[in-house]
Enzyme design. Structure first.
Site, PDB file in Angstrom:
ATOM      1  N   HIS A  49       0.855  -1.190   0.000  1.00  0.00           N
ATOM      2  CA  HIS A  49       0.000   0.000   0.000  1.00  0.00           C
ATOM      3  C   HIS A  49       0.889   1.237   0.000  1.00  0.00           C
ATOM      4  O   HIS A  49       1.881   1.291   0.728  1.00  0.00           O
ATOM      5  CB  HIS A  49      -0.870   0.040   1.254  1.00  0.00           C
ATOM      6  N   LEU A 132      28.001  -5.229   2.394  1.00  0.00           N
ATOM      7  CA  LEU A 132      28.855  -4.536   3.359  1.00  0.00           C
ATOM      8  C   LEU A 132      29.420  -5.531   4.362  1.00  0.00           C
ATOM      9  O   LEU A 132      28.689  -6.320   4.961  1.00  0.00           O
ATOM     10  CB  LEU A 132      28.037  -3.466   4.077  1.00  0.00           C
ATOM     11  N   TYR A 218      -6.190  -7.427  -1.795  1.00  0.00           N
ATOM     12  CA  TYR A 218      -6.330  -6.224  -2.616  1.00  0.00           C
ATOM     13  C   TYR A 218      -5.735  -6.413  -4.006  1.00  0.00           C
ATOM     14  O   TYR A 218      -4.889  -7.277  -4.236  1.00  0.00           O
ATOM     15  CB  TYR A 218      -5.679  -5.015  -1.937  1.00  0.00           C
TER      16      TYR A 218
END
Length: 380
Positions: A49, A132, A218
């Site tokens: 979202h 890293l 959704y």
């Protein structure tokens, strides 16, 4: 690269927060390089979202229009009872949100959002395959060592490297994140199977059961061609060494079967589904030290139940950029203090509500989240 290359700003991590930080800092005129441990960009993750609070930031860096074209624009956030289908809340978004909050609310595939963010970064400023391995703070810079042998000296370092942040470990010591007691299932469902049911699936709906079990479902594309769900399920332990494992339709049926017909249709349309643990850390009172500063999950990881985790990282990036734009790199200490004091109350509140999993279950006014504008909010 030379044996040691000297740069102004190093952003560690090119996820959603790191890519936003790089774009915003570049847009503000800073010299920035981003270092990502993944060997290349890939369309990872699933749905996400993007609230109006963050669409305003994408407006600043020229992505708002493009993301609006790709994403789905729900008119409401619905909360519904998972058994009866009763509506628990109907939170208006869509045109109401554009007028009330100043920008769209979209749902989108995380990979599509990330691709657009990566595409606007200059190719010579983003470095993949850079894991890293060493951080050495020196008088005038920070020496960064990477697994591929490259060494970079940066005036400041932005840690956008997630919940297992090496920047965080440097500042606060090694401490594993805490398992939250919750897992989430994630799936992109078969749209043909959904359509064959004849049911009209709402573009943004959260289904609720007892003990805050839920399914957030959704659309992730504006044309409705992709539909996604993520669950939240209490689970005593996470007994896997991997970041996620395969789940199954049978497992979904065992947990959520016998529910509302729309939920059952979601389960029936499930083909590939994975499950993930949700990790937590307690709110931290240290977001920066020396020339190192953190944002997003590196300093305030949260469960995804407010759909604001990535949004908070991107908000962090905006406020950090604004603070540095005022002070310049020479007074980074003041910029970091301004950034942290501006952000910590809001990020901690969102972290707390996300972990409680109460957001929008009942009618409430979300304006304090969605109406916020990180580009103009007062700096502390």
């Amino acid at each position: 690269m030379d044996e040691i290359e000297h740069i102004d700003i190093a952003v560690i991590g090119a996820g959603l927060g790191g890519a936003a930080a790089a774009a915003l800092l570049l847009n503000a005129g800073f010299s920035v390089h981003t270092f990502e441990q993944a060997p290349e960009f890939s369309r990872l993750g699933a749905g996400i979202h993007v609230g109006p609070n963050v669409m305003k930031i994408f407006r600043e860096i020229g992505l708002e229009q493009r993301l609006s074209e790709i994403g789905s624009h729900p008119d409401f956030w619905f909360s519904r009872d998972g058994n009866t289908g009763e509506y628990l809340s109907k939170i208006p978004l869509g045109e109401y949100g554009r007028k009330e909050y100043g920008a769209s609310y979209i749902t989108i595939h995380r990979g599509d959002l990330h691709a657009e963010q990566i595409n606007i970064l200059p190719k010579d400023k983003i470095h993949f395959d850079h894991r890293l391995t060493g951080i050495e703070e020196r008088d005038t810079d920070v020496l960064l060592t990477f697994a591929n042998g490259n060494r970079i000296a940066a005036k400041i370092v932005v840690g956008a490297d997630g919940i297992n942040s090496m920047i965080r470990e440097t500042l606060l010591g090694v401490e594993k994140p805490r398992y939250s007691g919750w897992i989430g299932h994630r799936a992109l469902v078969n749209m043909d199977k959904l359509k064959s049911t004849g049911i009209d699936f709402e573009p943004c709906v959260k289904w609720w059961w007892e003990a805050s079990r839920h399914i957030m479902a959704y659309a992730t594309k504006g044309d409705g061609s992709e539909y996604y769900y993520v669950t939240g399920v209490p689970a005593d332990t996470w007994d896997h060494d991997t970041s996620f494992v395969d789940s199954s339709r049978a497992e979904m049926e065992a947990i959520f079967g016998g529910s509302h017909p729309m939920v059952q249709a979601l389960i029936d349309a499930t083909e590939e589904v994975t499950k993930w643990p949700f990790w937590n850390r307690d709110p931290m009172n240290l977001w920066s030290q020396g020339r190192l500063v953190m944002l997003g999950d590196a300093c305030h990881p949260m469960r995804p139940h407010m759909a604001q985790g990535a949004c908070m990282a991107i908000e962090d990036a905006a406020v950090l950029t604004r603070a540095l734009s005022i002070t310049g790199l020479t007074d980074y200490t003041s910029a970091f203090k301004t950034y942290e004091s501006t952000r910590i109350e809001r990020a901690t509140k969102v972290q707390r509500i996300s972990n409680a999993n109460t957001w929008l279950k009942q009618p409430e006014d979300p304006a304090w989240v969605y109406g916020y504008d990180p580009m103009t909010a007062e700096l502390s």
